[in-house]
Design an enzyme around this catalytic site. Structure first.
Site, PDB file in Angstrom:
ATOM      1  N   ASP A  13       0.182  15.508 -16.821  1.00 28.03           N
ATOM      2  CA  ASP A  13      -0.002  16.816 -17.439  1.00 28.03           C
ATOM      3  C   ASP A  13       1.369  17.509 -17.407  1.00 28.03           C
ATOM      4  OD1 ASP A  13      -1.112  19.458 -18.068  1.00 28.03           O
ATOM      5  OD2 ASP A  13      -0.961  19.857 -15.922  1.00 28.03           O
ATOM      6  N   ASP A  61       2.132  21.504 -17.750  1.00 23.76           N
ATOM      7  CA  ASP A  61       2.154  22.810 -17.088  1.00 23.76           C
ATOM      8  C   ASP A  61       1.536  22.744 -15.692  1.00 23.76           C
ATOM      9  OD1 ASP A  61       3.223  25.260 -17.933  1.00 23.76           O
ATOM     10  OD2 ASP A  61       1.250  26.171 -18.027  1.00 23.76           O
TER      11      ASP A  61
END
Length: 252
Positions: free
Chosen positions: A13, A15
């Site tokens: 991922d 953020d």
């Protein structure tokens, strides 16, 4: 230098995992990812579009990693080349989209909240991002709305109304960040990118929002992945060092 392990990919991922929330990647993290890529295939998957992911991870993001999946994989790059796209417009069609957007704008117009700004609906190729306050509010206004929303459940209530009204469209509503929620067809979460990774039999996914309702949950829970919850970019480095680099591989 150890050879890359075939059939294994580390998927990240963006953020909160590779970067601090809404911040740019640090030079240290970029250096670490370069080292990691020597021993395993590396991919990134983010909910944002490629422009926003590039702002966080750098303009060369599609070549810095073996795979780069923006908008949960609806836009897919491998070795810097585009290998697939899917769009909300072609999937739903303009009539259904218009019906949804019109209703949503009417709903927001009637909402009584302390302030409203602009850009209430952002149309992305794979999703709609809906913000009751409007996306071009200031950071201070963003923080205030988040507090207000925790008490008054503006987004939660709005999602309930939309879910019922548009049940026939089979949409998923995902509340994330401080001021908005995403709307996309069922199955267009981060697991969408896995269709491009059939050649891998070991997929390690690293994300911070792996809890139910978080936008990393579905891919974290998928039977095709080994899911790892991280708390920060520093934690990501630590977990990957332990898993893939080992003590004797820590320096190059």
């Amino acid at each position: 230098m150890a050879a890359r392990k075939p059939g294994l990919i580390a998927l990240f991922d963006v953020d909160g995992t590779l970067t601090a929330p809404r911040k740019e990647v640090t030079p240290e993290m970029l250096k670490f990812m370069k080292e990691l890529r020597k021993v395993v295939t590396v991919g990134v998957v983010g909910g944002s579009d490629l422009v926003k992911i590039s702002e966080q991870l750098g303009k060369t993001v599609t070549t810095d990693y073996d795979y780069c999946f923006s908008e949960n994989g609806l836009v897919a790059h491998k070795d810097g080349k585009l290998i697939g796209t899917q769009s909300l417009k072609s999937f739903l069609g303009d009539e259904k989209l218009k019906e949804f957007i019109n209703f949503t704008l009417h709903y927001i117009a009637d909402l009584d909240i302390p302030i409203k700004r602009g850009t209430f609906i952002e149309f992305r190729s794979g999703m709609l991002n809906v913000s009751p306050i409007g996306r071009n509010c200031s950071q201070e206004e963003r923080d205030e709305f988040e507090k207000y929303d925790k008490v008054h459940k503006i987004r939660q209530t709005m999602v309930s109304v939309l879910r019922e009204k548009f049940a026939h469209l089979n949409l998923t509503f995902s509340i994330g960040g401080q001021i908005s929620f995403d709307v996309f067809p069922q199955g267009w979460d981060k697991t969408y990118c896995l269709r491009y990774l059939e050649e891998f039999n070991e997929i390690h996914f690293f994300g911070d929002k792996t809890y139910k309702g978080g936008n990393d949950h579905e891919i974290y829970e998928s039977e095709r992945t080994a899911g790892h919850t991280v708390t920060s970019p520093e934690d990501t480095v630590k977990q990957c060092s332990d898993l893939f680099l080992g003590k004797d591989n820590g320096s190059s």
